[in-house]
Design a protein around this motif. Structure first.
Motif: not given
Length: 136
Positions: A10-31
């Motif tokens: 849950d923590r890992w997934y939430d952090q990934l979502i947060e980074r993706a929503e913050g505009g991090d392209r790599r995180s968006f692709e990982q999500l």
């Protein structure tokens, strides 16, 4: 199939979502890959009975049979979810223990899967037993 997951996931997934929503392209692709893998799990109607390219047993696990969920090749990214199918609830629930980008960790990721999975499953079993006791 119903999906449950650990606090670690849950923590890992939430952090990934947060980074993706913050505009991090790599995180968006990982999500997107994580969400696709969760979709595969959700569409299951029973515990797998054989390895596939997407779902494969993790042989490093000692006490419990765990599986890894993978996606087709994506350069520089190798998202893996480690999951467990509780034997007392076949076809009903899958527990996502943790996730990681194996591309950055290499095979060291699998070296730690067994102990981490066993600890996460034992914690889950303790938590669900405690919750079940409080319902009575």
């Amino acid at each position: 199939m119903l999906i449950d997951w650990t606090g670690e996931f849950d923590r890992w997934y939430d952090q990934l979502i947060e980074r993706a929503e913050g505009g991090d392209r790599r995180s968006f692709e990982q999500l997107a890959l994580v969400d696709a893998e969760l979709g595969v799990l959700q569409e299951l109607t029973a515990v797998p009975d054989a390895d596939t390219p997407t779902l494969r047993r993790v042989h490093q696990s000692r006490r419990h049979q765990v599986w890894r969920v993978a996606h087709p090749f994506s350069p520089g990214t190798a998202i893996r979810l480690i999951v467990w199918f509780p034997p007392d609830r076949p076809g009903e629930v899958v527990l996502v223990l943790f996730g990681a980008d194996k591309a950055r960790m290499g095979d060291v990721f699998y070296d730690s899967v067994g102990p981490r999975a066993d600890a996460a499953i034992e914690s889950y079993l303790l938590r669900t037993r405690t919750e079940g006791d409080s319902d009575e």
